[in-house]
Design an enzyme around this catalytic site. Structure first.
Site, PDB file in Angstrom:
ATOM      1  N   SER A 140       4.912  -6.208  -1.532  1.00 21.66           N
ATOM      2  CA  SER A 140       5.344  -6.967  -2.632  1.00 21.66           C
ATOM      3  C   SER A 140       6.604  -8.001  -2.469  1.00 21.66           C
ATOM      4  CB  SER A 140       5.613  -5.979  -3.796  1.00 21.66           C
ATOM      5  OG  SER A 140       4.419  -5.428  -4.224  1.00 21.66           O
ATOM      6  N   HIS A 190      10.335  -6.083  -5.159  1.00 22.70           N
ATOM      7  CA  HIS A 190       9.437  -7.208  -6.026  1.00 22.70           C
ATOM      8  C   HIS A 190      10.622  -8.139  -6.366  1.00 22.70           C
ATOM      9  CE1 HIS A 190       6.957  -3.815  -6.440  1.00 22.70           C
ATOM     10  NE2 HIS A 190       5.931  -4.632  -6.746  1.00 22.70           N
TER      11      HIS A 190
END
Length: 408
Positions: free
Chosen positions: A282, A347
């Protein structure tokens, strides 16, 4: 000197006389006027050539160039749109093209300014209106409209792209992620929520705070995913966004953004969520997607991709779903306490890299990054962050007496 006639002294030697005669011949030759071709003759002697004549010359002597590049050259030469091209305009054009061809084959700032000026005078039909294109040409045209905001850049890219080399980097990373996932899926005997298996973190790939001295884990964690739902979302965004970006900007630049996002993700976890492991790609995926979305917003009027508002909304929905899943999993009771579930902070690290370093890379298509001051500013800030995070990992855990989970 009498009556404008040059006289040779009577007592001069033959050598002196010959020298004087040679000087006279040289003066006469220097005053000769070169013949002018009838078609290039300008009765006003203005020193200009019409754009129509320049177009004919390009068509005659530049037959090896692509038609779109001929159109771009004409637009660059007639930057002020007055229908005339002077000698200095031609010299500036040749100098810009020489800069474009030199060294790394990336455009200099002078060529970039010429492109921006010439694009305002670009004539001819839009690249989207052309017919009779093959499947590969339509794919290149589609990618150009997906990623580039200026028509002059889209036409230049359309004529320059050759599929050599192909977009191999993102495809290779995706294939490796799928292969690793299938291997551990067979070994752990589960495809959904593999993280709930007691042997999941025993792999040499994921980042674990107890094993942070093993430096490869700060990058290798991208090949491990918590389950098929995690892999599917990351793989979809990685292919749909990463492959077109690599086709336009090249593997080196896209790899730079991707790797910086991956490294920033794991280092951000080690600084802010010190007891949690990290898995999943991610960090790199969010760096690419964030940079692309920001580039679309900043060049909204120039981006001509179809349904861009709807597609941007769908990309944000996918990112939100994946981020929400990661947050839920992080605070969900772990299957094997006291080790917590993987962190979601990677993220956010990828998003920050995409909105800074990634935007600079995507906005400077075919320009040399080393000439962009903003690139060096963000790169220095990123390097400073990496150094501070390394020192944090060396000293902070012991100074703060952090209680880490046992090693896997």
């Amino acid at each position: 000197m009498t009556g404008g006639t040059r006289e040779t002294p009577v007592n001069s030697s033959p050598a002196v006389a010959a020298n004087a005669e040679g000087e006279e011949i040289e003066v006469l030759e220097s005053t000769d006027v070169l013949p002018v071709a009838p078609e290039d003759y300008d009765p006003e002697n203005s020193g200009f050539i019409s754009t129509e004549r320049f177009r004919d010359l390009l068509a005659t002597h530049g037959s090896e160039l692509d038609p779109h590049k001929l159109e771009v050259l004409l637009a660059l030469a007639d930057g002020n749109a007055d229908g005339k091209i002077c000698y200095q305009d031609f010299v500036n054009l040749v100098r810009c093209l020489a800069d474009e061809r030199s060294m790394s084959n990336k455009r200099s700032n002078s060529f970039r300014r010429a492109i921006l000026q010439g694009s305002r005078q670009l004539k001819g039909c839009s690249l989207r209106d052309e017919v009779g294109l093959g499947l590969s040409q339509r794919l290149v045209r589609h990618v150009a409209y997906e990623t580039l905001p200026r028509e002059v850049d889209r036409k230049w890219y359309f004529d320059s792209y050759t599929y050599c080399p192909p977009p191999w980097l993102i495809l290779a990373i995706t294939i490796a992620e799928v292969a690793v996932f299938m291997y551990y899926g067979c070994q752990l005997d589960r495809l959904v929520l593999q993280v709930s298996s007691p042997s999941f973190l025993k792999s040499p790939l994921p980042y674990h705070p107890q094993l942070r001295a093993q430096s490869w884990r700060y990058l290798s964690y991208i090949f491990m995913h918590t389950g098929i739902e995690h892999l599917s979302l990351n793989m979809a965004m990685q292919l749909l966004v990463g492959v077109p970006l690599e086709m336009v900007h090249g593997a080196l630049r896209i790899g730079l953004v991707y790797v910086c996002g991956v490294l920033a993700g794991s280092l951000a976890v080690s600084v802010t969520d010190m007891t949690a492991p990290v898995v999943g790609s991610s960090g790199g995926v969010y760096a690419l997607v964030s940079a692309h979305l920001a580039n679309v917003v900043m060049n909204w009027s120039g981006m001509k991709c179809q349904f861009k508002l709807f597609r941007m909304a769908m990309a944000l929905v996918c990112m939100s779903v994946e981020f929400g899943r990661a947050v839920w999993l992080r605070f969900y009771p772990p299957a094997f306490p006291p080790c917590p579930n993987p962190s979601f902070v990677a993220h956010l690290g990828g998003v920050v890299v995409g909105l800074t370093l990634g935007v600079v890379v995507l906005q400077n298509y075919e320009q040399r990054l080393q000439e962009q001051s903003l690139f060096w500013i963000f790169f220095c800030v990123y390097t400073l962050f990496v150094l501070c995070a390394v020192f944090w990992n060396i000293f902070a855990y012991s100074l703060l007496d952090v209680r880490l989970p046992p090693p896997p």
